[in-house]
Structures are given as structure tokens and as C-alpha cells.
Write a protein that holds these residues in place. Structure first.
Motif, PDB file in Angstrom:
ATOM      1  N   SER A 136      -4.316  -8.464  -0.379  1.00 19.65           N
ATOM      2  CA  SER A 136      -3.897  -7.151  -0.888  1.00 19.65           C
ATOM      3  C   SER A 136      -2.410  -7.140  -1.193  1.00 19.65           C
ATOM      4  CB  SER A 136      -4.233  -6.050   0.127  1.00 19.65           C
ATOM      5  OG  SER A 136      -3.353  -6.070   1.246  1.00 19.65           O
ATOM      6  N   VAL A 183      -5.595  -2.288  -4.369  1.00 21.71           N
ATOM      7  CA  VAL A 183      -4.770  -2.546  -3.186  1.00 21.71           C
ATOM      8  C   VAL A 183      -5.234  -1.666  -2.034  1.00 21.71           C
ATOM      9  CG1 VAL A 183      -2.434  -2.417  -2.232  1.00 21.71           C
ATOM     10  CG2 VAL A 183      -2.795  -3.261  -4.557  1.00 21.71           C
ATOM     11  N   LEU A 190      -8.594  -3.065  -0.564  1.00 23.69           N
ATOM     12  CA  LEU A 190      -8.434  -4.283   0.222  1.00 23.69           C
ATOM     13  C   LEU A 190      -7.804  -3.989   1.584  1.00 23.69           C
ATOM     14  CD1 LEU A 190      -7.171  -6.758  -2.548  1.00 23.69           C
ATOM     15  CD2 LEU A 190      -9.369  -6.849  -1.363  1.00 23.69           C
ATOM     16  N   TRP A 225       0.834  -1.211   0.000  1.00 23.49           N
ATOM     17  CA  TRP A 225       0.000   0.000   0.000  1.00 23.49           C
ATOM     18  C   TRP A 225       0.864   1.254   0.000  1.00 23.49           C
ATOM     19  CZ3 TRP A 225      -0.174   3.824   3.752  1.00 23.49           C
ATOM     20  CH2 TRP A 225      -1.251   4.706   3.695  1.00 23.49           C
ATOM     21  N   ALA A 253      -7.191 -12.771  -4.415  1.00 25.67           N
ATOM     22  CA  ALA A 253      -6.490 -11.724  -5.176  1.00 25.67           C
ATOM     23  C   ALA A 253      -6.476 -11.971  -6.680  1.00 25.67           C
ATOM     24  CB  ALA A 253      -5.047 -11.607  -4.664  1.00 25.67           C
TER      25      ALA A 253
END
Length: 487
Positions: free
Chosen positions: A142, A392, A395, A55, A385
């Protein structure tokens, strides 16, 4: 070719670390908490590296790229995360380290909840382990999705192929080396992320112009809306602002971060670790946001904003440097996903399997059960996924809110409120988790607010109300007083 070699060397190093710690994992305490022998730097770096995930280099820059709506959301999210990180280290870290050791030498959060409230029915242990399994499946997915985007963008491979490659590497060193391998790889990965995130925006600004070039290019972009900032004279969007800042609440309930506090070698080293952690998180979050903003000026027409970091590197650097900088994404993905897999495996083996089959907490067979669970959970996360269009950021947002609302109030009240009871703990945990799941299924109006906020508030309210309605055993208050007086 050169980038592929750099990636191969990096991945081989991670797997080597897993082999290195394989023979140093002789029981569940070693596999889950490294025997509570984690040093200051390892604690700080592994906590923050496992926190941010892919992330940090994919989701956050991608959000900031969407001038101005996404940029303002990213800025307020960063402010919330920095505040949450600091408060978590300041108030939770030391008390949790002391309490988990005092209360039956608890190895997992579920273990701690059961011991803290003398829950002989095992309800707290089992139900909390189930919540960990549910939310970490989404969180791990993610990370795998971020890895797939990396491989498909850099090497032009099929999304599914990239997904499997990344998952197998993470699976290898997590299964082999357990907690110590994960923490050492986290530290290496955290340092890579730190330096990579500083280099990219500096080089990009030197190309387009430090101030005038950036502002001129951004001025040419027509924003969709103006986000939280009242740039056009309108009021700030209070719901979205609260949602962004609400990310900070999530820190109090993230198992993969809290276990680092539980594992540090001495509570006295928490303060030093906090300083290291805060420097790292302030620099990396700020730099990641700047990459999104500068990236919009540098490459204004990307189809997928979440690939901005990768595309900037591809354009600006020669292959060998690009390969090194791109490993920062692998570092972010792997550091978090491996930690999540480890916590999930620990919850299933230690808190579900051991409870059902009455195994002792340090039974060596549980280590092998944990390794098997890592494989199973990885397979399910890969399945989740599989959609290449999955976000991303989205999630991570869902999983983060789930943990924050389910465990955040429970952790805080259990550490600082003497009057809290087992019934209050159960009511708070269930209401927080269920509220998040319900909120995610709704749309529009009040349901636009980030689900962690109503979940956190409802959980806190029920903890207080139900605890006042029930009696707290004397042995629980005695233990609380003993922990409170510990230095």
C-alpha cells in the motif's frame, strides 16, 4: 524542475541518515530496537508517523472527498483511530515496555510471545512471524502504491517507474541504518506531515470562502447516499458505523507501532510521549479529513479522489512551496513502509531463520540476513502493488484488520490477564488471523462489517475459553506478578 530538486534534496537527506547510522548498528538489538535507547520525542513522533502512512494524505482525503458517504466514513474512522491511539498509549505502552524487557529481553513481538508463555516448541514464534510476513507484504504494498501515485501525478511518469523509484529509496536507508535511522527519519517526516496538513486546507478555504463559499459549493453536489448520518430521517447504518469505529481496535496489534513502545529509553517517559503523540494525531487526522471535504468543493470532478491533496497543491502553490508540501506524502509513505520492512525483516531473520538454524539472538550475521530480507520483501511488495488501480485505503484496511485481530487480543490478554495460557494464546492468534482471511473472501450481509470486529471478538473468546481449559505454569504467573509490581 523546481519540485524535482526539492524531492531530490529530501530523498538524499533520508539516505544520508541511513549512512549515518550504518556504523551504529552492531547487533540485532541495535538493528531491531536501537538498543532500547529511544528518547521521548523520537518515540512519540516515530510511532505516529509510522502509523499513518500514505493513507493519511492519499487514502483518507480520498475517502472524505466522496461527499457524503465517504465523508461520514472518514469522520467515524478518525474518531475510532483517535480513541484507539489514546487507549494504546494509556494501557499498552508502559506495560509492554516493562514486560518485554523482563521476559527474556524480548526484541520482537514473536520473541515476546514465546518467552511470555514459555513456548519451547517455538510454535507461537514461528506462526506469529508468518502472519507478520503475510500482512506486512500487503501493508508495504500500500505504501509503495501510494508512492507510485505520487510520482506519476507530480512528474507524469509511468506508474511502474514511480513504484520502483519510491521503493528503492525506502530500501536504501532502511537496509543501511536499521531502527535508529528509521526512527530519526520518521521524526523528520512526522513534522513535515504535521505542518503540510495544516497549511493546505487553510489556504484552500481562504480562496473559496471560509463558510459560505464552502457550504454553497458542497450544496451543489448531489450525494450518492447519506452514509452514517441520518440526514434524511433514516436510521444510521449500524454495520458501517461499527466498521469505521472498529479501526481503533487495530492499534493493539500493530507491530510497527508496538516496537516503539518496546524501544523507549525509560518507561517513565511514556506519559510525555503520549501527550506529544495525541496532539500530533488529532491535528493531522482532522486536517486530512478537511482536505478531502474542502477539496470536493475546490475541485469537484476529479477522476481519482485519492489524488486530491496533490492536485490542490499543484493548483494553489508556486513550485518550490508545492515541492515542500508534496514531500509530506513521501514522508508519510516512507515512514510507514520503512518501519514495516524493518519489522518484517526482524520477524523473518530473528524468529524464523534464527530459530531454524539455532542462531543466538545477537549474532551479527542476523543483521546481514535482516538486510537481505528487506530487499526480498520489497521485491514482493512491488509485485503486489503493480496494479495502478489498487486502492491505498483498501490495502491498508486489509492489513490493519489482519494485525488487529491476530495480535490485538493476544497482546491485551498477555499483558493484563494472569490466567492466560500458551494454548489460549495459540488459539486466539490463529482464530483471529484465519477469521480475517475468511471474512475478506466473503461478500454481502453480515460480511459487510469490517473484518477486524469478528476477528477480534472470536480471538478474545477463544483465548478465554481455551485458557480456562488448560493449566498455567507457576513460573508464568510469578513473572506476571513481578511485572505488575514494577513501576
Amino acid at each position: 524542475m523546481v519540485i524535482g530538486i526539492v524531492f531530490f534534496v529530501y530523498l538524499a537527506l533520508m539516505v544520508f541518515i541511513g549512512f549515518l547510522f550504518y556504523n551504529k548498528t552492531s547487533n540485532m538489538s541495535d538493528f531491531i530496537l536501537g538498543g532500547r535507547k529511544l528518547g521521548t520525542w523520537l518515540t512519540a513522533m516515530s510511532a505516529q508517523a509510522s502509523d499513518m502512512s500514505g493513507w493519511l494524505l492519499i487514502g483518507l482525503p480520498g475517502t472524505a472527498y466522496m461527499v457524503y458517504t465517504g465523508t461520514s466514513e472518514a469522520i467515524w474512522t478518525v474518531i475510532g483511530l483517535i480513541l484507539g491511539t489514546y487507549l494504546n498509549w494509556l494501557f499498552v505502552a508502559k506495560r509492554l515496555r516493562l514486560y518485554t524487557e523482563k521476559s527474556g529481553n524480548s526484541l520482537t513481538l514473536s520473541d515476546y510471545f514465546e518467552n511470555r508463555f514459555r513456548d519451547h516448541s517455538h510454535f507461537l514464534r514461528v506462526s506469529s512471524a508468518i502472519f507478520i510476513l503475510i500482512f506486512f507484504l500487503v501493508y508495504t504494498a500500500s505504501g509503495f502504491s501510494a508512492g507510485a501515485k505520487l510520482f506519476s501525478t507530480v512528474f507524469d511518469v509511468n506508474y511502474t517507474v514511480g513504484l520502483v523509484i519510491g521503493a528503492l529509496i525506502i530500501l536504501a536507508y532502511t537496509t543501511l541504518g536499521g531502527f535508529l535511522a528509521v526512527c530519526w527519519t520518521d521524526t523528520i517526516q512526522g513534522l513535515i506531515m504535521f505542518f503540510a496538513l495544516m497549511v493546505v486546507p487553510i489556504v484552500a478555504l481562504s480562496e473559496i470562502g471560509w463558510t459560505s463559499g464552502l457550504t454553497e459549493r458542497l450544496a451543489a453536489i448531489t450525494p450518492e447516499t447519506l452514509g452514517f448520518f441520518p440526514m434524511d430521517g433514516n436510521d444510521i447504518n449500524a454495520l458501517l458505523l461499527a466498521s469505521a469505529l472498529g479501526w481503533g481496535l487495530g492499534y493493539f496489534g500493530q507491530p510497527h507501532i508496538l516496537t516503539r513502545f518496546m524501544a523507549i529509553d525509560s518507561p517513565e517517559n511514556i506519559q510525555k510521549a503520549r501527550i506529544i503523540a495525541m496532539v500530533w494525531v488529532c491535528v493531522t487526522l482532522t486536517a486530512a479529513t478537511m482536505i478531502g471535504v474542502i477539496g470536493r468543493a475546490y475541485m469537484p470532478n476529479l477522476a481519482d479522489p485519492e489524488t486530491i491533496y496533490m492536485n490542490m497543491i499543484d493548483r494553489m502553490f508556486p513550485d518550490i512551496i508545492a515541492g515542500i508540501l508534496l514531500t509530506a506524502i513521501l514522508a508519510a509513505i516512507m515512514s510507514t513502509a520503512s518501519s514495516q520492512l524493518l519489522v518484517t525483516a526482524s520477524a523473518v531473520s530473528q524468529d524464523l531463520y534464527a530459530t531454524l538454524f539455532k542462531k543466538k539472538k545477537n549474532d551479527i550475521s542476523l543483521v546481514w540476513v535482516s538486510r537481505f530480507i528487506v530487499i526480498v520483501v520489497s521485491g514482493i511488495a512491488i509485485f503486489i502493488a503493480m496494479d495502478p488501480n489498487s486502492s491505498v485505503f483498501g490495502l491498508v484496511s486489509n492489513a490493519w484488520s489482519g494485525f488487529g485481530a491476530t495480535f490485538g487480543p493476544l497482546i491485551l490478554f498477555s499483558l493484563f490477564w494472569r490466567r492466560m495460557t500458551r494454548a489460549g494464546a495459540i488459539a486466539g492468534m490463529l482464530s483471529g488471523g484465519v477469521t480475517v482471511l475468511f471474512w475478506l473472501s466473503q461478500e454481502g450481509g453480515i460480511f459487510d462489517i469490517y473484518e477486524i470486529i469478528p476477528g477480534f471478538l472470536i480471538s478474545s473468546l477463544l483465548i478465554v475459553v481455551v485458557s480456562f481449559m488448560t493449566k498455567v505454569p507457576k513460573e508464568i504467573t510469578n513473572e506476571f506478578d513481578a511485572v505488575k509490581n514494577m513501576k
